[in-house]
Design a protein around this motif. Structure first.
Motif, short mmCIF file in Angstrom:
data_model
loop_
_atom_site.label_atom_id
_atom_site.label_comp_id
_atom_site.label_asym_id
_atom_site.label_seq_id
_atom_site.Cartn_x
_atom_site.Cartn_y
_atom_site.Cartn_z
N ILE A 294 0.83 -1.07 0.05
CA ILE A 294 -0.01 0.12 0.06
C ILE A 294 0.98 1.12 0.04
CG2 ILE A 294 -1.64 1.29 1.04
CD1 ILE A 294 -2.89 -1.36 2.45
N LEU A 295 1.01 1.86 -1.17
CA LEU A 295 1.95 2.87 -1.42
C LEU A 295 1.15 4.33 -1.24
CD1 LEU A 295 3.63 4.98 -2.93
CD2 LEU A 295 5.05 3.49 -1.87
N CYS A 296 1.36 5.16 -0.18
CA CYS A 296 0.88 6.32 0.29
C CYS A 296 1.64 7.60 -0.46
CB CYS A 296 0.49 6.45 1.57
SG CYS A 296 -0.13 4.99 2.30
N ASP A 297 1.71 7.70 -1.52
CA ASP A 297 2.36 8.75 -2.41
C ASP A 297 2.58 10.05 -1.47
OD1 ASP A 297 3.51 10.56 -4.36
OD2 ASP A 297 3.13 8.89 -5.70
N ASP B 161 -8.57 -13.60 -8.53
CA ASP B 161 -7.83 -13.68 -10.02
C ASP B 161 -6.69 -14.18 -10.23
OD1 ASP B 161 -10.21 -12.38 -10.30
OD2 ASP B 161 -9.47 -10.12 -10.23
N GLY B 162 -6.13 -14.97 -9.15
CA GLY B 162 -4.91 -15.58 -9.49
C GLY B 162 -3.67 -14.70 -9.26
N TYR B 163 -3.58 -13.66 -8.59
CA TYR B 163 -2.59 -12.66 -8.57
C TYR B 163 -1.90 -13.12 -7.00
CZ TYR B 163 -3.92 -9.98 -12.50
OH TYR B 163 -4.33 -9.47 -13.85
N ASP B 164 -0.45 -12.97 -7.15
CA ASP B 164 0.23 -13.27 -5.91
C ASP B 164 0.43 -12.01 -5.08
OD1 ASP B 164 0.67 -16.30 -6.41
OD2 ASP B 164 2.07 -15.66 -8.18
N PHE B 165 0.84 -10.73 -5.94
CA PHE B 165 1.25 -9.49 -5.58
C PHE B 165 0.40 -8.59 -6.16
CE2 PHE B 165 3.76 -5.92 -6.40
CZ PHE B 165 4.20 -5.49 -5.33
N VAL B 166 -0.05 -7.32 -5.16
CA VAL B 166 -0.77 -6.34 -5.64
C VAL B 166 -0.20 -5.14 -5.18
CG1 VAL B 166 -2.93 -5.09 -5.86
CG2 VAL B 166 -2.97 -7.56 -5.80
N TYR B 167 -0.06 -4.15 -6.07
CA TYR B 167 0.69 -2.76 -5.63
C TYR B 167 -0.51 -1.79 -5.51
CZ TYR B 167 4.78 0.67 -5.45
OH TYR B 167 5.49 1.67 -5.29
N VAL B 168 -0.87 -1.35 -4.37
CA VAL B 168 -2.02 -0.25 -4.61
C VAL B 168 -1.25 0.98 -4.16
CG1 VAL B 168 -4.09 0.29 -3.33
CG2 VAL B 168 -3.55 -2.07 -3.42
N HIS B 169 -1.40 2.03 -5.28
CA HIS B 169 -0.74 3.33 -5.24
C HIS B 169 -1.96 4.28 -5.00
CE1 HIS B 169 0.37 7.05 -7.35
NE2 HIS B 169 1.36 6.78 -6.47
N ILE B 170 -1.80 5.15 -3.95
CA ILE B 170 -2.72 6.24 -3.72
C ILE B 170 -2.09 7.66 -3.92
CG2 ILE B 170 -4.43 7.24 -2.12
CD1 ILE B 170 -3.16 3.75 -1.22
N GLU B 171 -2.41 8.32 -4.71
CA GLU B 171 -1.81 9.84 -4.87
C GLU B 171 -2.08 10.60 -4.00
OE1 GLU B 171 0.56 12.34 -7.60
OE2 GLU B 171 0.63 10.26 -7.16
N ALA B 172 -3.06 10.61 -3.26
CA ALA B 172 -3.79 11.88 -2.44
C ALA B 172 -2.88 12.70 -1.78
CB ALA B 172 -5.13 11.45 -2.01
N PRO B 173 -2.23 11.91 -0.78
CA PRO B 173 -1.24 12.59 0.04
C PRO B 173 -0.19 13.57 -0.45
CG PRO B 173 -1.40 10.27 0.66
CD PRO B 173 -2.02 10.40 -0.63
N GLY C 280 2.02 -10.45 -10.68
CA GLY C 280 1.66 -9.02 -10.15
C GLY C 280 0.66 -8.16 -10.71
N ALA C 281 0.18 -7.31 -10.01
CA ALA C 281 -0.79 -6.33 -10.62
C ALA C 281 -0.74 -5.07 -9.84
CB ALA C 281 -2.25 -6.87 -10.36
N MET C 282 -1.09 -3.99 -10.64
CA MET C 282 -0.91 -2.50 -10.17
C MET C 282 -2.39 -1.88 -10.26
SD MET C 282 0.69 0.16 -9.27
CE MET C 282 2.61 -0.18 -10.00
N ILE C 283 -2.57 -1.37 -8.88
CA ILE C 283 -3.79 -0.51 -8.80
C ILE C 283 -3.56 0.83 -8.65
CG2 ILE C 283 -5.84 -0.23 -7.58
CD1 ILE C 283 -5.74 -3.10 -6.85
N SER C 284 -3.46 1.84 -9.61
CA SER C 284 -3.27 3.37 -9.51
C SER C 284 -4.20 4.08 -10.43
CB SER C 284 -1.65 3.31 -9.89
OG SER C 284 -1.28 4.68 -9.84
N ALA C 285 -4.07 5.31 -10.22
CA ALA C 285 -4.95 6.08 -11.02
C ALA C 285 -4.10 7.05 -12.07
CB ALA C 285 -5.85 7.11 -10.45
N VAL C 286 -2.63 6.94 -11.69
CA VAL C 286 -1.88 7.77 -12.54
C VAL C 286 -1.00 7.01 -13.66
CG1 VAL C 286 -1.68 9.32 -10.52
CG2 VAL C 286 -0.02 7.63 -10.80
N ASP C 287 -0.57 7.71 -14.62
CA ASP C 287 -0.08 7.06 -15.74
C ASP C 287 1.33 6.72 -15.34
OD1 ASP C 287 -2.22 7.23 -17.49
OD2 ASP C 287 -1.89 9.08 -18.19
N LEU C 288 2.06 7.29 -14.40
CA LEU C 288 3.52 6.86 -14.21
C LEU C 288 3.37 5.70 -13.58
CD1 LEU C 288 6.29 7.42 -13.48
CD2 LEU C 288 5.76 8.49 -11.46
N LEU C 289 2.61 5.31 -12.67
CA LEU C 289 2.49 4.07 -12.00
C LEU C 289 2.14 2.89 -13.17
CD1 LEU C 289 3.50 3.29 -8.97
CD2 LEU C 289 2.99 5.91 -9.59
#
Length: 402
Positions: A6-9, A286-298, A238-247
């Motif tokens: 859980i990446l709190c940007d 969904d069969g993923y072992d790893f998820v990276y949740v990125h939150i830009e708000a902070p 792995g899978a990425m969950i983010s709203a920003v194009d960089l991630l």
């Protein structure tokens, strides 16, 4: 074993007088993070290598396990991967922010950057403005691409990487000393003001009391990166969950899947609960072992210099993501390791990124440890645990025991 970051940007900060000497993280109500802290390893990590510019590009590459000194080729090329821009090896991409400049000065170079995000302009509005730029600034060898919110791209065919200044680094400053030395880029920026200042989108925004997106700003130049596939490198899908194009672009480069969450917008009002639900589904169905949740708000609230809203963002992450994800995985009886951390500090005092180390929390549902009672910058330093190379932290997360 399942793994989640859980990446709190930009969450890390400095002690503030207005908070009685606390940081926003310390002042925020974070019952879920603090509950985890009592059973977790708490430490500090340097996510931005010495001598490199602090940014979400270098810092997130580190956290995901890629040494920026080896893999980093610029910020905007990562975003180009996300939006599907066609880049040849000798092409150069530039981030094109839609910014708010002051409008009382006569000369462009005397204006000031008031907001690097134009009040977090919507993607729909921004697309109209980028279309106007594409038509008004059209010339051979350059092409604009629409991204998300205020974040867009300019691709130069057979280009040259040049040094440019990020707009969030010069908020409120006179822009004349920070304009590109490259004549084409500089001329485009000057002309962009004339194209955008009275555009119908901006006329409407002013009438609604919103900030106009009245200029393009180019920065973050780079060439196409080549990342080793995440699954090949780490042995987990792995899978990425983010709203920003960089991630999203980092994920594309690392051959990870991007999971799109409706209502996730990179702002304070993003769909926190939707991200939590998507993460749990990815790991349990969904069969993923790893998820990276990125939150830009902070990070965005830090750039805005809003202590109150930065605290709100942290509290929403704690309430709507950290707690629900832990509870859902425990309810399903799944063993998991969770890491919570910022990528870099974005102190509200300076309103931009810094290179200081950040605190991390590492929790293992199968083997609790206790190094601190709460999770914060202070407790991270007090434990004495420090990782100098941020790119090694992913290996630590993926170990079977702490």
């Amino acid at each position: 074993m399942k793994y989640i970051v859980i990446l709190c940007d930009g969450m890390a900060d400095e002690p503030l007088d207005e908070l009685g000497g606390k940081t926003p993280l310390e002042a925020a109500r974070t019952a879920n993070m603090d509950s985890l802290a009592k059973e977790s390893e708490i430490g500090m990590v340097r996510t931005v290598p010495e001598g490199m510019a602090p940014g979400s590009d270098t810092a997130n590459l580190s956290v995901i396990g890629y040494d920026p000194r080896e893999y980093y080729t610029g910020r905007s090329p990562l975003e180009a991967l996300s939006i599907g821009a066609d880049m040849a090896p000798d092409d150069v991409s530039f981030r094109c922010n839609l910014v708010t400049l002051s409008d009382e000065e006569d000369r462009y170079e005397d204006r000031h950057v008031l907001d690097h995000s134009s009040g977090e302009i919507s993607t729909e509005e921004a697309a109209e403005l980028v279309k106007a730029l594409s038509e008004g600034l059209k010339q051979d060898g350059y092409e604009f691409y629409v991204g998300t919110s205020y974040r867009h791209l300019l691709i130069q065919k057979k280009g040259k990487v040049v040094e440019l200044t990020a707009p969030h680094d010069i908020l409120t400053k006179r822009i004349g000393d920070y304009l590109p030395q490259d004549e084409v880029l500089r001329d485009m920026m000057v002309k962009s003001y004339d194209i955008l200042k009275d555009h119908p989108v901006n006329v409407k925004r002013r009438a609604e009391g919103k900030k106009p997106a009245n200029s393009a700003w180019f920065w973050g130049a780079g060439t196409r990166p080549a990342l080793m596939a995440f699954e090949k490198k780490n042995g987990v899908k792995g899978a990425m969950i983010s709203a920003v194009d960089l991630l999203k672009g980092i994920a594309v480069g690392a051959d990870m899947d991007n999971i799109i969450v409706e209502g996730a917008n990179g702002g304070l009002d993003t769909n926190y609960s939707g991200k939590a639900q998507a993460a749990v589904k990815a790991l349990t169905e969904d069969g993923y072992d790893f998820v990276y949740v990125h939150i830009e708000a902070p990070d965005e609230m830090g750039h805005q210099g809003s202590c109150e809203n930065k605290i709100t963002a942290i509290e929403r992450i704690d309430e709507k993501i950290v707690g629900p994800v832990r509870s859902a995985l425990e309810a399903k009886g799944i063993d998991f390791r969770m890491m919570i951390l910022p990528d870099h500090p974005t102190p509200v005092r300076v309103r931009t990124h810094t290179s200081d180390p950040v605190p991390y929390l590492l929790y293992d549902s199968t083997g609790a440890v206790r190094t601190a009672d709460t999770y914060s910058e202070k407790t991270g330093r007090q434990t004495g645990i420090f990782e100098e190379k941020g790119c090694r932290l992913m290996d630590h997360l993926l170990e079977k025991t702490i």
